[in-house]
Design an enzyme around this catalytic site. Structure first.
Site, mmCIF file in Angstrom:
data_model
loop_
_atom_site.group_PDB
_atom_site.id
_atom_site.type_symbol
_atom_site.label_atom_id
_atom_site.label_comp_id
_atom_site.label_asym_id
_atom_site.label_seq_id
_atom_site.Cartn_x
_atom_site.Cartn_y
_atom_site.Cartn_z
ATOM 1 N N ASP A 227 6.892 -1.580 1.107
ATOM 2 C CA ASP A 227 6.325 -0.492 0.894
ATOM 3 C C ASP A 227 7.440 0.520 0.075
ATOM 4 O OD1 ASP A 227 3.526 1.026 0.895
ATOM 5 O OD2 ASP A 227 4.847 2.497 1.278
ATOM 6 N N HIS B 192 -1.880 -5.018 4.045
ATOM 7 C CA HIS B 192 -0.712 -4.196 3.469
ATOM 8 C C HIS B 192 0.332 -4.442 4.742
ATOM 9 C CE1 HIS B 192 1.795 -1.595 1.322
ATOM 10 N NE2 HIS B 192 1.906 -0.796 2.256
#
Length: 292
Positions: free
Chosen positions: A107, A272
């Site tokens: 991320d 994620h």
């Protein structure tokens, strides 16, 4: 700090005039630095780091502006540019005795890792990124109603004051939304760790917003300059992503090939937070990269 990576030593390392990073270090052998994402801290790597430490020196910092690391005021766009944050990591590794190291990021940490690879190609031996596109491509693929999936990017891109006020007023709801919505296996982030992530984020609203704001400004400028110059990542690169290309209508691997000469591109069925949801998969991916 309640959570720590078992068996790792903790220290604070100065990387800039007004910035000291909190860092966990464990294991021995060739070094790899692991950079966390949003809205988390270095603890997201706890499973992966413990495994890699069997035969690598594993370095897990909190990025500037996050966790227990320093959170300088954003004097200008460069304070939280990925170029500045990447320089932090190169300085950190150097002060720990490593002038060359492998680097993996998730991320926001993946964006820092990409910039480190572009700016410091002689320093980064291998590069892994989890669930991002390079900043310039990220903005380019967001169109129409499908861009709503990234509403937070647009909110935090606004000029200083309003985003900080809005997020601070409902910080736990805001950051908790992403922890819940982006996880396919919510049990991978236990309730007590979730609470710690929320606390760390709640206490870092201005610096987190500044990090995102930089990605709508100076980070794009840096990417454009690299693209114009034909700069590419020269080290072995592994990319692991959810299948966002299918969802949003673009060819993720093709976009990545414009940046990386030696690329392995993978999609995952994990959510994620894949280093926590599917640590065995990520360990296997990183060990494969390090063997290249």
């Amino acid at each position: 700090m309640t959570f720590a990576i078992p068996g790792f030593d903790y220290q604070r390392v100065a990387v800039d005039d007004d910035v000291t990073l909190n860092v966990a270090v464990g294991g021995s052998g060739s070094p790899i630095v692991l950079l966390h994402g949003f809205p988390q801290t270095h603890v997201m790597w706890r499973h992966v780091a413990a495994d890699l430490a069997a035969d690598h020196t594993v370095i897990c910092p909190d990025l500037r502006g996050y966790g227990a690391s320093d959170k300088p005021d954003a004097r200008d766009g460069d304070t939280y540019s990925k170029r500045t944050m990447a320089a932090d990591i190169v300085t950190l590794a150097g002060r720990l005795g490593h002038d060359r190291f492998a680097l993996a990021g998730h991320d926001r940490g993946a964006l820092v890792a990409i910039r480190a690879g572009l700016d410091h190609p002689a320093t980064i031996t291998h590069l892994a990124t989890l669930d991002v596109l390079p900043t310039l491509d990220m903005w380019d693929i967001l169109h129409g109603s499908t861009a709503a999936v990234a509403f937070h990017l647009y909110l935090m891109a606004q000029p200083p004051s309003l985003p900080e006020q809005m997020i601070s007023a409902s910080a736990d709801a805001f950051f908790g939304f992403f922890l819940d919505a982006w996880a396919r296996s919510p049990q991978a982030i236990p309730a007590d760790l979730r609470a710690e992530y929320l606390k760390a984020s709640r206490e870092a609203v201005p610096s987190i917003v500044a990090d995102y704001r930089a990605s709508a400004g100076i980070d794009i400028e840096h990417d454009r300059a690299d693209r114009a110059a034909g700069s590419r990542l020269t080290m072995p690169v592994t990319v692991v992503q959810q299948d966002w290309g299918a969802a949003l209508g673009y060819d993720a691997a093709a976009l990545w090939r414009t940046w990386a000469a030696d690329l392995e591109h993978r999609t995952t069925s994990a959510g994620h937070f894949m280093a926590e949801e599917a640590p065995d998969e990520i360990i296997k991916v990183l060990r494969s990269l390090l063997a290249r």
